[in-house]
Enzyme design. Sequence first.
Site, PDB file in Angstrom:
ATOM      1  CE1 TYR A  96      60.245 -17.870 -35.223  1.00  0.00           C
ATOM      2  CE2 TYR A  96      61.894 -18.599 -36.801  1.00  0.00           C
ATOM      3  CZ  TYR A  96      61.503 -17.764 -35.771  1.00  0.00           C
ATOM      4  OH  TYR A  96      62.392 -16.852 -35.272  1.00  0.00           O
ATOM      5  CG  ASP A 138      59.078  -9.434 -35.017  1.00  0.00           C
ATOM      6  OD1 ASP A 138      60.180  -8.940 -34.710  1.00  0.00           O
ATOM      7  OD2 ASP A 138      58.751  -9.718 -36.193  1.00  0.00           O
TER       8      ASP A 138
END
Lengths: 245, 245
Positions: free
Chosen positions: B111, B53
Amino acid sequence: MRNIKIVVEYDGGRYSGWQRLKDSDNTIQGKLERVISEMVGAETEITGSGRTDAGVHARNQVANFKTKSDMDVLEMRSYLNTYLPRDIVVKSVEDVGERYHSRYNAVSKKYSYYIWNGDVPSAFNRKYSYYVEKPLNLDDMRSAASKFVGTHDFLGFSSLKKSKKSTVRTISELSVHLDGDMVRIDFVGDGFLYNMVRIITGSLLEIGLGEKDISHIDKVFSSNIRASAGITVPAQGLFLEQVYY
Amino acid sequence: MRNIKIVVEYDGGRYSGWQRLKDSDNTIQGKLERVISEMVGAETEITGSGRTDAGVHARNQVANFKTKSDMDVLEMRSYLNTYLPRDIVVKSVEDVGERYHSRYNAVSKKYSYYIWNGDVPSAFNRKYSYYVEKPLNLDDMRSAASKFVGTHDFLGFSSLKKSKKSTVRTISELSVHLDGDMVRIDFVGDGFLYNMVRIITGSLLEIGLGEKDISHIDKVFSSNIRASAGITVPAQGLFLEQVYY
């Protein structure tokens, strides 16, 4: 009058250095003085442990100022970090004795210079290091570094033309470290001449790249000629790490 | 046709995310495709392992593209790093088999989310972490983290309204680390729903701050209602660390 000591961290990237300028307030000192003056309600000047040049960073710069304000030190820290730009952070605020002077009382300082020595540049460290693509011989750099330790006339490793004041300084530590692709050079000394850390780093780099021989350092010391020392490496890799009192 | 795999590091701070947009080329994919197309002399599309994003960073994003160019892979890397913006770095370029697909072949991903938990913000980490001033109870966060490990329907911990596709995912690791004032949360899983890492982090933060009880996580799992989970923490603290094949 209270005497207040502050410890400041700053990302020097977008500033014209520490020292307040007449025609610009784009300096760390200028930004701090503006917010401190608003906080205490009176024009206030601060004294730093020393200047840092345009683009140089600091993790623990030290400064002090006199004030009649009776504000609590934790309140001060909170106020300052609320109103300062986010690339300048006041890490601590404390009352000190009235004779404390952040420049005169400083005994020694530690600077670090960061060199990114990876196959490719770093997207994250690009503003906080100098990128050197060719592999560095760290053993040679360490041998060369040991030649600077001790008390020497560092005129040839500074940007000073001549100086009426003494250009003799004592370096107590000069060490070369490797962490992944990052080379860090630590300097501890009782004082550093103008651009001295950056020129010594440039000289060590020439040796690490095999462009010059270690004996070259002795020649610069014996001649004191700036032109024969290494380049002045860019400001972005330089950090004032610590001031010792 | 050659099939070329690239590993990319990027500081996502000033980009609108990975995925190319029609009306803007302010995306990582868009920047890469423009420079790759110039390099090989033909319009070239790349396939990423997945989207990131707006504002999210990556240390090892993986992508691939097909080309007829016969340029050497090291020459390609050098060309790309010369012409890409400096906050996008191609770490490696290699030839892979024609069936290799960076999205379909990805088995799992790692992540990390970075939280700066110091008394004061950080001048240097401010763009790469989320600042939380109040002290966090890491033991509580670790207990809560263990509830996410395993195979679950994560709909309630995502920004999806409803989904025709399965919202069941398997998290194999969710660990909380402390290094100085920096808290790092590592996530390893076979896939992550929209905003899932950031919402789980927000939920762990609520627990670390004592605002909610650990049992609250079970309630979100049993109801699948997004509104009862934690906030979506900001993009700037999130890094795509690794894609596993």
